[in-house]
Design a protein around this motif. Structure first.
Motif, PDB file in Angstrom:
ATOM      1  N   ARG A  90     -43.705  39.621  26.673  1.00 41.57           N
ATOM      2  CA  ARG A  90     -43.815  39.193  25.288  1.00 41.57           C
ATOM      3  C   ARG A  90     -43.744  37.672  25.171  1.00 41.57           C
ATOM      4  O   ARG A  90     -43.028  37.010  25.909  1.00 41.57           O
ATOM      5  CB  ARG A  90     -42.709  39.822  24.451  1.00 41.57           C
ATOM      6  CG  ARG A  90     -42.851  41.342  24.288  1.00 41.57           C
ATOM      7  CD  ARG A  90     -41.696  41.901  23.506  1.00 41.57           C
ATOM      8  NE  ARG A  90     -41.894  43.316  23.198  1.00 41.57           N
ATOM      9  CZ  ARG A  90     -41.004  44.073  22.591  1.00 41.57           C
ATOM     10  NH1 ARG A  90     -39.829  43.539  22.226  1.00 41.57           N
ATOM     11  NH2 ARG A  90     -41.247  45.341  22.340  1.00 41.57           N
ATOM     12  N   LEU A  91     -44.461  37.148  24.182  1.00 36.87           N
ATOM     13  CA  LEU A  91     -44.387  35.736  23.872  1.00 36.87           C
ATOM     14  C   LEU A  91     -43.126  35.475  23.059  1.00 36.87           C
ATOM     15  O   LEU A  91     -42.667  36.343  22.309  1.00 36.87           O
ATOM     16  CB  LEU A  91     -45.620  35.320  23.061  1.00 36.87           C
ATOM     17  CG  LEU A  91     -46.949  35.321  23.823  1.00 36.87           C
ATOM     18  CD1 LEU A  91     -48.121  35.291  22.845  1.00 36.87           C
ATOM     19  CD2 LEU A  91     -47.019  34.148  24.775  1.00 36.87           C
ATOM     20  N   ARG A  92     -42.579  34.280  23.194  1.00 36.75           N
ATOM     21  CA  ARG A  92     -41.375  33.929  22.457  1.00 36.75           C
ATOM     22  C   ARG A  92     -41.377  32.446  22.142  1.00 36.75           C
ATOM     23  O   ARG A  92     -42.188  31.681  22.651  1.00 36.75           O
ATOM     24  CB  ARG A  92     -40.130  34.313  23.258  1.00 36.75           C
ATOM     25  CG  ARG A  92     -39.982  33.553  24.585  1.00 36.75           C
ATOM     26  CD  ARG A  92     -38.788  34.064  25.363  1.00 36.75           C
ATOM     27  NE  ARG A  92     -38.992  35.458  25.763  1.00 36.75           N
ATOM     28  CZ  ARG A  92     -38.027  36.240  26.215  1.00 36.75           C
ATOM     29  NH1 ARG A  92     -36.786  35.769  26.310  1.00 36.75           N
ATOM     30  NH2 ARG A  92     -38.276  37.470  26.586  1.00 36.75           N
ATOM     31  N   GLY A  93     -40.446  32.048  21.292  1.00 38.03           N
ATOM     32  CA  GLY A  93     -40.342  30.643  20.924  1.00 38.03           C
ATOM     33  C   GLY A  93     -41.243  30.296  19.749  1.00 38.03           C
ATOM     34  O   GLY A  93     -41.911  31.140  19.170  1.00 38.03           O
ATOM     35  N   GLN A  94     -41.249  29.026  19.395  1.00 37.77           N
ATOM     36  CA  GLN A  94     -41.992  28.555  18.220  1.00 37.77           C
ATOM     37  C   GLN A  94     -43.335  27.952  18.626  1.00 37.77           C
ATOM     38  O   GLN A  94     -43.420  27.182  19.572  1.00 37.77           O
ATOM     39  CB  GLN A  94     -41.169  27.501  17.472  1.00 37.77           C
ATOM     40  CG  GLN A  94     -41.878  26.888  16.260  1.00 37.77           C
ATOM     41  CD  GLN A  94     -41.050  25.799  15.620  1.00 37.77           C
ATOM     42  OE1 GLN A  94     -39.975  26.054  15.085  1.00 37.77           O
ATOM     43  NE2 GLN A  94     -41.547  24.577  15.682  1.00 37.77           N
ATOM     44  N   ILE A  95     -44.369  28.312  17.887  1.00 39.05           N
ATOM     45  CA  ILE A  95     -45.704  27.738  18.085  1.00 39.05           C
ATOM     46  C   ILE A  95     -46.259  27.389  16.715  1.00 39.05           C
ATOM     47  O   ILE A  95     -46.242  28.202  15.796  1.00 39.05           O
ATOM     48  CB  ILE A  95     -46.646  28.719  18.811  1.00 39.05           C
ATOM     49  CG1 ILE A  95     -46.124  28.991  20.224  1.00 39.05           C
ATOM     50  CG2 ILE A  95     -48.063  28.138  18.881  1.00 39.05           C
ATOM     51  CD1 ILE A  95     -46.944  29.993  21.014  1.00 39.05           C
ATOM     52  N   ARG A  96     -46.761  26.172  16.588  1.00 35.46           N
ATOM     53  CA  ARG A  96     -47.306  25.698  15.313  1.00 35.46           C
ATOM     54  C   ARG A  96     -48.820  25.548  15.426  1.00 35.46           C
ATOM     55  O   ARG A  96     -49.323  24.931  16.361  1.00 35.46           O
ATOM     56  CB  ARG A  96     -46.679  24.366  14.918  1.00 35.46           C
ATOM     57  CG  ARG A  96     -47.224  23.782  13.610  1.00 35.46           C
ATOM     58  CD  ARG A  96     -46.509  22.495  13.237  1.00 35.46           C
ATOM     59  NE  ARG A  96     -45.108  22.749  12.889  1.00 35.46           N
ATOM     60  CZ  ARG A  96     -44.251  21.793  12.543  1.00 35.46           C
ATOM     61  NH1 ARG A  96     -44.650  20.530  12.522  1.00 35.46           N
ATOM     62  NH2 ARG A  96     -43.000  22.101  12.251  1.00 35.46           N
ATOM     63  N   ILE A  97     -49.527  26.125  14.435  1.00 35.00           N
ATOM     64  CA  ILE A  97     -50.981  26.085  14.410  1.00 35.00           C
ATOM     65  C   ILE A  97     -51.424  25.282  13.186  1.00 35.00           C
ATOM     66  O   ILE A  97     -50.992  25.538  12.071  1.00 35.00           O
ATOM     67  CB  ILE A  97     -51.586  27.499  14.284  1.00 35.00           C
ATOM     68  CG1 ILE A  97     -50.956  28.461  15.278  1.00 35.00           C
ATOM     69  CG2 ILE A  97     -53.103  27.457  14.433  1.00 35.00           C
ATOM     70  CD1 ILE A  97     -51.232  29.918  14.938  1.00 35.00           C
ATOM     71  N   ARG A 278     -51.654  31.637  26.925  1.00 28.85           N
ATOM     72  CA  ARG A 278     -51.719  33.063  26.594  1.00 28.85           C
ATOM     73  C   ARG A 278     -51.785  33.261  25.087  1.00 28.85           C
ATOM     74  O   ARG A 278     -52.560  34.082  24.588  1.00 28.85           O
ATOM     75  CB  ARG A 278     -50.501  33.784  27.166  1.00 28.85           C
ATOM     76  CG  ARG A 278     -50.515  35.283  26.850  1.00 28.85           C
ATOM     77  CD  ARG A 278     -49.285  35.966  27.377  1.00 28.85           C
ATOM     78  NE  ARG A 278     -49.094  37.243  26.698  1.00 28.85           N
ATOM     79  CZ  ARG A 278     -47.975  37.944  26.751  1.00 28.85           C
ATOM     80  NH1 ARG A 278     -46.948  37.499  27.453  1.00 28.85           N
ATOM     81  NH2 ARG A 278     -47.882  39.087  26.115  1.00 28.85           N
ATOM     82  N   PHE A 279     -50.985  32.500  24.351  1.00 28.93           N
ATOM     83  CA  PHE A 279     -51.022  32.604  22.898  1.00 28.93           C
ATOM     84  C   PHE A 279     -52.401  32.223  22.370  1.00 28.93           C
ATOM     85  O   PHE A 279     -52.940  32.895  21.469  1.00 28.93           O
ATOM     86  CB  PHE A 279     -49.964  31.706  22.267  1.00 28.93           C
ATOM     87  CG  PHE A 279     -49.979  31.718  20.763  1.00 28.93           C
ATOM     88  CD1 PHE A 279     -49.301  32.700  20.057  1.00 28.93           C
ATOM     89  CD2 PHE A 279     -50.678  30.758  20.056  1.00 28.93           C
ATOM     90  CE1 PHE A 279     -49.325  32.725  18.674  1.00 28.93           C
ATOM     91  CE2 PHE A 279     -50.709  30.771  18.669  1.00 28.93           C
ATOM     92  CZ  PHE A 279     -50.029  31.757  17.975  1.00 28.93           C
ATOM     93  N   ALA A 280     -52.983  31.152  22.919  1.00 30.74           N
ATOM     94  CA  ALA A 280     -54.307  30.710  22.477  1.00 30.74           C
ATOM     95  C   ALA A 280     -55.340  31.801  22.688  1.00 30.74           C
ATOM     96  O   ALA A 280     -56.193  32.050  21.822  1.00 30.74           O
ATOM     97  CB  ALA A 280     -54.703  29.433  23.217  1.00 30.74           C
ATOM     98  N   ASP A 281     -55.281  32.462  23.836  1.00 32.61           N
ATOM     99  CA  ASP A 281     -56.231  33.544  24.121  1.00 32.61           C
ATOM    100  C   ASP A 281     -56.077  34.692  23.124  1.00 32.61           C
ATOM    101  O   ASP A 281     -57.068  35.226  22.611  1.00 32.61           O
ATOM    102  CB  ASP A 281     -56.030  34.067  25.545  1.00 32.61           C
ATOM    103  CG  ASP A 281     -56.492  33.081  26.608  1.00 32.61           C
ATOM    104  OD1 ASP A 281     -57.263  32.164  26.265  1.00 32.61           O
ATOM    105  OD2 ASP A 281     -56.063  33.225  27.772  1.00 32.61           O
ATOM    106  N   GLU A 282     -54.832  35.079  22.848  1.00 32.66           N
ATOM    107  CA  GLU A 282     -54.601  36.193  21.935  1.00 32.66           C
ATOM    108  C   GLU A 282     -54.959  35.823  20.495  1.00 32.66           C
ATOM    109  O   GLU A 282     -55.483  36.647  19.735  1.00 32.66           O
ATOM    110  CB  GLU A 282     -53.153  36.669  22.040  1.00 32.66           C
ATOM    111  CG  GLU A 282     -52.811  37.249  23.407  1.00 32.66           C
ATOM    112  CD  GLU A 282     -51.464  37.945  23.448  1.00 32.66           C
ATOM    113  OE1 GLU A 282     -50.927  38.287  22.376  1.00 32.66           O
ATOM    114  OE2 GLU A 282     -50.950  38.153  24.566  1.00 32.66           O
ATOM    115  N   LEU A 283     -54.684  34.570  20.128  1.00 34.60           N
ATOM    116  CA  LEU A 283     -55.036  34.107  18.786  1.00 34.60           C
ATOM    117  C   LEU A 283     -56.553  34.113  18.603  1.00 34.60           C
ATOM    118  O   LEU A 283     -57.067  34.597  17.581  1.00 34.60           O
ATOM    119  CB  LEU A 283     -54.487  32.701  18.560  1.00 34.60           C
ATOM    120  CG  LEU A 283     -54.820  32.064  17.205  1.00 34.60           C
ATOM    121  CD1 LEU A 283     -54.053  32.756  16.085  1.00 34.60           C
ATOM    122  CD2 LEU A 283     -54.492  30.564  17.227  1.00 34.60           C
ATOM    123  N   ALA A 284     -57.276  33.560  19.582  1.00 30.79           N
ATOM    124  CA  ALA A 284     -58.733  33.502  19.487  1.00 30.79           C
ATOM    125  C   ALA A 284     -59.336  34.897  19.398  1.00 30.79           C
ATOM    126  O   ALA A 284     -60.233  35.154  18.588  1.00 30.79           O
ATOM    127  CB  ALA A 284     -59.300  32.744  20.684  1.00 30.79           C
TER     128      ALA A 284
END
Length: 298
Positions: A90-97, A278-284
């Motif tokens: 699982r992804l964790r932590g803060q990510i700002r878009i 990984r987050f970028a791939d899932e977001l896209a």
């Protein structure tokens, strides 16, 4: 020398914001306290890092040199943190878009809700602003744009194409002259962007159609959509917005059909950050899927 990583973090914020007040808002520190910390850093280094003036803090030559090293250290810290993080699916932590408000209002809420549901320890922040984000100043971890930047140390990937059409509310169409050709638009109120606040040429839809006067204008897509919903006139609407505006109808679909694209933009230094990648791939993928689904229902 800098006393610790915290001093480095404060220096980076002041250097990027070029003011104590701007950096203080990000750091949640009183500007006076931040000013004292910077003075202590300069004393410890034996060098003047900033030229202070009423307009802000500008880097000296010594400050520019330190900024380069500080950003390298910051990136090393980011990579190291990502590499030693507790293994997890699982992804964790803060990510700002950062995103233009059309995408931020009509696509990202449901895409990010699904990401959060699958990754309960993940915190996503969506910053919706009608302008280009500065990733070098770390305004966001990644940004979505409507054109691919060609300058700067950036990694750019195309997410998906999307469609736009002229649209108006059913109430407006029922009470106005028929719209059978683009020439008929001269007799109708137009809704669109404020001309001098269009931040990307890809958004200059009405000029492309030969229209110059915009009686109802906003720099926000969501405001424009609401103007159209309230019977304000005819405007260009993203097809993926129409699911949220069932009382708005496309017009002249065979004569006016625009296509644009979304791009995911990241700082080159983050290329090796596995968590962000990984987050970028899932977001896209989430955005691609959502656009296809919503456009199929129009």
């Amino acid at each position: 020398m800098l006393g610790n990583w915290d001093d480095l973090r404060l220096f980076l914020a002041v250097a990027r914001e070029q003011s104590l007040s701007g950096a203080g808002k990000i750091l949640r520190l009183d500007p006076a306290t931040l000013g004292r910390r910077m003075a202590r850093v300069e004393k410890g280094l034996g060098a003047v890092l900033f030229v202070k003036s009423p307009t802000g803090y500008a880097l000296t030559e010594a400050g520019v040199q330190l900024l380069e090293r500080a950003e390298a250290a910051e990136q090393a810290m980011r990579v190291a943190t990502a590499q030693v993080a507790e293994p997890s699916d699982r992804l964790r932590g803060q990510i700002r878009i950062g995103a233009p408000d059309g995408c931020a209002n009509y696509l990202l809420p449901q895409v990010c809700a699904r990401l959060i549901e699958a990754n309960p320890e993940l915190d996503i922040q969506i910053v919706a602003l009608p302008r280009v984000f500065n990733l070098s100043r770390r305004e966001a971890d990644m940004a979505i744009g409507v054109s691919a930047p060609t300058a700067g140390r950036l990694v750019v990937q195309k997410i998906t194409d999307y469609r736009l059409h002229l649209a108006a509310s059913e109430a407006y169409l029922n009470s106005s002259a028929p719209i059978r050709t683009t020439a008929d638009l001269q007799d109708h109120r137009l809704v669109g962007y404020i001309p001098d606040m269009i931040f990307d040429r890809e958004l200059d839809y009405l000029t492309e159609l030969g229209m110059t006067r915009v009686p109802l204008a906003s720099n926000s897509v969501s405001v424009q959509v609401n103007m159209i919903r309230q019977g304000g006139g005819v405007g260009i609407v993203h097809d993926f917005c129409l699911h949220a505006t069932p009382d708005v109808t496309r017009v002249l679909t065979s004569q006016v059909a625009l296509s644009r694209a979304f791009y995911l933009i990241r700082h080159e230094d983050d290329r090796r950050n596995q968590r962000l990648s990984r987050f970028a791939d899932e977001l896209a993928q989430g955005i691609r899927t959502e656009v296809l689904k919503l456009e199929a229902n129009t």
